[in-house]
Design an enzyme around this catalytic site. Structure first.
Site: not given
Length: 301
Positions: A81, A158, A192, A236, A247
């Site tokens: 996104k 959300r 990531r 992260r 998640r």
């Protein structure tokens, strides 16, 4: 009077408990309904389940001064996104506002919400409406002061409740729902990396899945850092397999009602990612009937 009634009704629906809640809610209504966010570009709505690579349903003004779009990006964590919202924001000349970035900025600042946010994020849970509205209102006020017009929201809303409140105070033109199979999402999230010095985002995952049972294959090349960032990469804290799966599970449980909310209003454009940035970017532009005339956004990763 109608606008005032909507404002009062929306306020009554929020029952925040903290001492700053009414202040931040007032800021949000003022920011979202401000004249800064001028009348959005007129868009023809897409059908509820369109073929993502062949839609030409939207007409967006070419002059950046007229590109006051008010768009929302939906999609599972890690789907991309932020990548595509950021590229479109530069192309259209409107700010990209990612609630995930707002949360991470608050975490890095060690502000008053740090402890509460750290616990939520590290457990893979969704941040409460109260905190999101607080952070978002601050960001919108800062943008308003700088003369920003229009927006592309990433990571908000959300929930149905958030969508209803947002709909009460502003008109969302288009909701782009990015979709990608879960095993690819997991690999992407675990790959990531962030440069601790410049803040650049990279991905070391080399995804190459062959098609089977009628499902097309998908290839996503790694997005490797330049040499001066290679030794400074960090992961992260919430990009662990356990947290990522949590998640994704939470998002999937909550996403269907939200998607139906926008589908029923003929604002939802569902877009299946065909691959990495080089494959996806031109097809996304085609789906939105946009051209990158100035060449500002290369299709290359």
């Amino acid at each position: 009077m109608a606008a005032l009634n909507r404002l009062l009704r929306a306020k009554r629906e929020l029952s925040f408990s903290s001492s700053y809640s009414w202040m931040t809610t007032d800021n949000l209504w003022r920011s979202l309904s401000s004249s800064t966010f001028s009348e959005a570009a007129q868009l023809r709505r897409a059908p509820s389940s369109p073929p993502p690579t062949s839609i030409k349903a939207f007409s967006v003004p070419r002059d950046p001064k007229e590109r006051n779009v008010q768009w929302v990006f939906l999609g599972c964590p890690g789907v991309g996104k932020g990548t595509y919202a950021s590229r479109l924001s530069k192309l259209l000349g409107v700010p990209h506002i990612a609630t995930g970035d707002l949360v991470r900025e608050e975490l890095s600042s060690s502000g008053p919400l740090f402890k509460q946010l750290a616990e939520i994020v590290n457990q893979g849970k969704l941040v409460s409406d109260e905190i999101i509205f607080n952070l978002l209102s601050q960001r919108l006020e800062a943008g308003e002061a700088k003369g920003e017009s229009g927006f592309i929201l990433d990571g908000f809303p959300r929930t149905i409740r958030q969508a209803e409140i947002l709909e009460d105070v502003t008109d969302i033109d288009l909701v782009i729902n990015l979709k990608l199979q879960e095993n690819v999402l997991l690999e992407k999230c675990l790959g990531r990396r962030i440069c601790s010095q410049c803040g650049g985002n990279f991905n070391i995952a080399n995804i190459d899945i062959k098609g089977e049972n009628g499902r097309p294959g998908i290839y996503m090349a790694p997005l490797l850092p330049p040499p001066h960032c290679a030794s400074k990469l960090i992961t992260r804290s919430d990009d662990t397999e356990e947290v990522v799966k949590a998640r994704l599970r939470v998002y999937n449980e909550m996403s269907q009602p939200l998607e139906e909310f926008y589908r029923s209003r003929e604002k939802l454009l569902e877009f299946d990612l065909p691959g990495g940035i080089p494959e996806t970017w031109p097809k996304l532009l085609q789906a939105l009937n946009l051209d990158d005339h100035d060449g500002k956004q290369s299709a290359a990763a």
